[in-house]
Motif scaffolding. Structure first.
Motif, PDB file in Angstrom:
ATOM      1  N   GLY A  12      39.839  19.780  39.307  1.00 51.54           N
ATOM      2  CA  GLY A  12      40.461  18.947  40.331  1.00 51.54           C
ATOM      3  C   GLY A  12      41.810  19.439  40.805  1.00 51.54           C
ATOM      4  N   GLN A  13      42.002  20.760  40.815  1.00 46.20           N
ATOM      5  CA  GLN A  13      43.255  21.335  41.285  1.00 46.20           C
ATOM      6  C   GLN A  13      43.039  22.079  42.599  1.00 46.20           C
ATOM      7  N   ARG A  14      44.133  22.583  43.168  1.00 39.96           N
ATOM      8  CA  ARG A  14      44.051  23.453  44.333  1.00 39.96           C
ATOM      9  C   ARG A  14      43.876  24.885  43.850  1.00 39.96           C
ATOM     10  N   ALA A  15      42.917  25.605  44.446  1.00 40.40           N
ATOM     11  CA  ALA A  15      42.656  26.981  44.024  1.00 40.40           C
ATOM     12  C   ALA A  15      43.897  27.857  44.168  1.00 40.40           C
ATOM     13  N   ALA A  16      44.716  27.567  45.171  1.00 38.32           N
ATOM     14  CA  ALA A  16      45.929  28.359  45.401  1.00 38.32           C
ATOM     15  C   ALA A  16      46.936  28.205  44.270  1.00 38.32           C
ATOM     16  N   ASP A  17      46.800  27.123  43.485  1.00 39.93           N
ATOM     17  CA  ASP A  17      47.747  26.871  42.396  1.00 39.93           C
ATOM     18  C   ASP A  17      47.262  27.410  41.056  1.00 39.93           C
ATOM     19  N   VAL A  18      46.033  27.936  41.017  1.00 42.00           N
ATOM     20  CA  VAL A  18      45.436  28.385  39.755  1.00 42.00           C
ATOM     21  C   VAL A  18      45.506  29.903  39.642  1.00 42.00           C
ATOM     22  N   ILE A  19      45.884  30.389  38.477  1.00 39.33           N
ATOM     23  CA  ILE A  19      45.891  31.827  38.201  1.00 39.33           C
ATOM     24  C   ILE A  19      45.116  32.064  36.910  1.00 39.33           C
ATOM     25  N   CYS A  20      43.993  32.770  37.029  1.00 34.95           N
ATOM     26  CA  CYS A  20      43.170  33.085  35.863  1.00 34.95           C
ATOM     27  C   CYS A  20      43.039  34.603  35.746  1.00 34.95           C
ATOM     28  N   PRO A  21      43.565  35.206  34.686  1.00 36.83           N
ATOM     29  CA  PRO A  21      43.426  36.658  34.516  1.00 36.83           C
ATOM     30  C   PRO A  21      41.962  37.054  34.331  1.00 36.83           C
ATOM     31  N   ILE A  22      41.629  38.240  34.812  1.00 38.44           N
ATOM     32  CA  ILE A  22      40.284  38.796  34.660  1.00 38.44           C
ATOM     33  C   ILE A  22      40.396  40.120  33.910  1.00 38.44           C
ATOM     34  N   VAL A  23      39.523  40.324  32.932  1.00 40.44           N
ATOM     35  CA  VAL A  23      39.478  41.602  32.222  1.00 40.44           C
ATOM     36  C   VAL A  23      38.036  42.094  32.195  1.00 40.44           C
ATOM     37  N   GLY A  24      37.867  43.355  31.824  1.00 39.70           N
ATOM     38  CA  GLY A  24      36.524  43.931  31.735  1.00 39.70           C
ATOM     39  C   GLY A  24      36.163  44.671  33.000  1.00 39.70           C
ATOM     40  N   GLY A  25      35.086  44.204  33.650  1.00 41.67           N
ATOM     41  CA  GLY A  25      34.626  44.834  34.880  1.00 41.67           C
ATOM     42  C   GLY A  25      34.643  43.856  36.029  1.00 41.67           C
ATOM     43  N   LEU A  26      33.766  44.081  36.999  1.00 47.49           N
ATOM     44  CA  LEU A  26      33.764  43.239  38.190  1.00 47.49           C
ATOM     45  C   LEU A  26      32.436  42.538  38.427  1.00 47.49           C
ATOM     46  N   SER A  27      31.345  43.077  37.904  1.00 45.31           N
ATOM     47  CA  SER A  27      30.037  42.487  38.170  1.00 45.31           C
ATOM     48  C   SER A  27      29.740  41.359  37.186  1.00 45.31           C
ATOM     49  N   THR A  28      28.656  40.652  37.445  1.00 45.48           N
ATOM     50  CA  THR A  28      28.306  39.453  36.686  1.00 45.48           C
ATOM     51  C   THR A  28      28.288  39.672  35.184  1.00 45.48           C
ATOM     52  N   ASN A  29      27.682  40.787  34.755  1.00 40.66           N
ATOM     53  CA  ASN A  29      27.473  40.985  33.324  1.00 40.66           C
ATOM     54  C   ASN A  29      28.625  41.677  32.612  1.00 40.66           C
ATOM     55  N   CYS A  30      29.728  41.934  33.303  1.00 41.08           N
ATOM     56  CA  CYS A  30      30.851  42.560  32.594  1.00 41.08           C
ATOM     57  C   CYS A  30      32.213  41.993  32.995  1.00 41.08           C
ATOM     58  N   LEU A  31      32.214  40.909  33.745  1.00 44.83           N
ATOM     59  CA  LEU A  31      33.464  40.246  34.108  1.00 44.83           C
ATOM     60  C   LEU A  31      33.782  39.177  33.065  1.00 44.83           C
ATOM     61  N   VAL A  32      34.990  39.204  32.545  1.00 48.64           N
ATOM     62  CA  VAL A  32      35.411  38.211  31.555  1.00 48.64           C
ATOM     63  C   VAL A  32      36.646  37.486  32.084  1.00 48.64           C
ATOM     64  N   ALA A  33      36.474  36.225  32.413  1.00 44.57           N
ATOM     65  CA  ALA A  33      37.604  35.407  32.859  1.00 44.57           C
ATOM     66  C   ALA A  33      38.351  34.903  31.624  1.00 44.57           C
ATOM     67  N   VAL A  34      39.647  35.168  31.575  1.00 43.14           N
ATOM     68  CA  VAL A  34      40.451  34.769  30.409  1.00 43.14           C
ATOM     69  C   VAL A  34      40.936  33.334  30.634  1.00 43.14           C
ATOM     70  N   LEU A  35      40.028  32.407  30.412  1.00 42.49           N
ATOM     71  CA  LEU A  35      40.331  30.996  30.665  1.00 42.49           C
ATOM     72  C   LEU A  35      41.413  30.466  29.729  1.00 42.49           C
ATOM     73  N   SER A  36      41.532  31.099  28.566  1.00 41.34           N
ATOM     74  CA  SER A  36      42.538  30.632  27.604  1.00 41.34           C
ATOM     75  C   SER A  36      43.962  30.871  28.100  1.00 41.34           C
ATOM     76  N   GLN A  37      44.117  31.764  29.087  1.00 42.86           N
ATOM     77  CA  GLN A  37      45.450  32.073  29.612  1.00 42.86           C
ATOM     78  C   GLN A  37      45.628  31.603  31.059  1.00 42.86           C
ATOM     79  N   THR A  38      44.749  30.718  31.502  1.00 47.64           N
ATOM     80  CA  THR A  38      44.846  30.196  32.864  1.00 47.64           C
ATOM     81  C   THR A  38      46.126  29.382  33.038  1.00 47.64           C
ATOM     82  N   LYS A  39      46.744  29.536  34.186  1.00 44.93           N
ATOM     83  CA  LYS A  39      47.937  28.752  34.526  1.00 44.93           C
ATOM     84  C   LYS A  39      47.676  27.988  35.821  1.00 44.93           C
TER      85      LYS A  39
END
Length: 203
Positions: A12-39
């Motif tokens: 329920g937030q604004r996407a412009a206010d959310v920052i979620c780091p991404i590590v790994g790759g870019l495609s579906t099977n190798c993208l890892v969203a670091v939700l634990s460090q989301t701001k």
């Protein structure tokens, strides 16, 4: 961008206010969203599996739009625009120019994967530093699984430069097909975008 959108949509937030780091790759099977460090930190453990699933499937959703509807998706364009703006700020001399990018790795991270998506700090002369965010146990497990695919994709990318013939195991594990599908989808999107521009010009 898609990670920020899905997190914002679920919490329920604004996407412009959310920052979620991404590590790994870019495609579906190798993208890892670091939700634990989301701001800001509002992602509860209960919804993490749901958000990870949505983020992972979003790539397939975009490719399906490209292939089936010849639709030009603005999500990649927005991500590129944001990164270019960050680069321009860095060239201007701003110091807080941080984003995620698929870059060469060094040190112990480089021993794990020679290239991967990580957090980069940009300066006037390019990448000033690259580092991995702190990741949870689940995220580390996801990254370890993704690393197998990323290594194959790296070999595939290097083969385009060297002309080396790929090992059969890489061809058969789905990585090659995934890359070909993405390339075909991008070509379809470019063609559709060209038609839209042509229609606007003629109109």
């Amino acid at each position: 961008m898609r990670a920020n959108y899905h997190i914002a949509n679920v919490t329920g937030q604004r996407a412009a206010d959310v920052i979620c780091p991404i590590v790994g790759g870019l495609s579906t099977n190798c993208l890892v969203a670091v939700l634990s460090q989301t701001k800001p930190k509002t992602t509860s453990p209960q919804i993490i599996p749901t958000v990870q699933k949505l983020i992972g499937e979003s790539e397939d959703d975009v490719l399906k739009l490209y292939a089936d509807c010849h639709t030009v998706c603005l999500s990649p364009a927005l991500a590129v625009a944001r990164f270019v703006n960050t680069m321009l700020k860095a060239l201007r001399g701003d110091t807080n120019c941080v984003d995620c990018a698929f870059v060469a790795q060094t040190g112990h991270i480089g021993q794990f994967l020679p290239y991967m998506t990580s957090i980069v700090r940009l300066g006037r002369y390019g990448i000033m530093s690259s580092h991995m965010p702190k990741i949870s146990g689940d995220e580390a497990h996801r990254l370890k699984k993704a690393a197998v695919i990323i290594k194959d994709l790296i070999k595939m990318g290097e083969s385009f430069v060297t002309g080396e013939i790929l090992d059969d195991s890489i061809q058969q594990n789905g990585s090659a097909q995934k890359l070909q599908e993405a390339a075909q989808a991008q070509a379809t999107a470019a063609s559709a975008f060209g038609k839209v521009q042509s229609q606007q010009t003629s109109g």
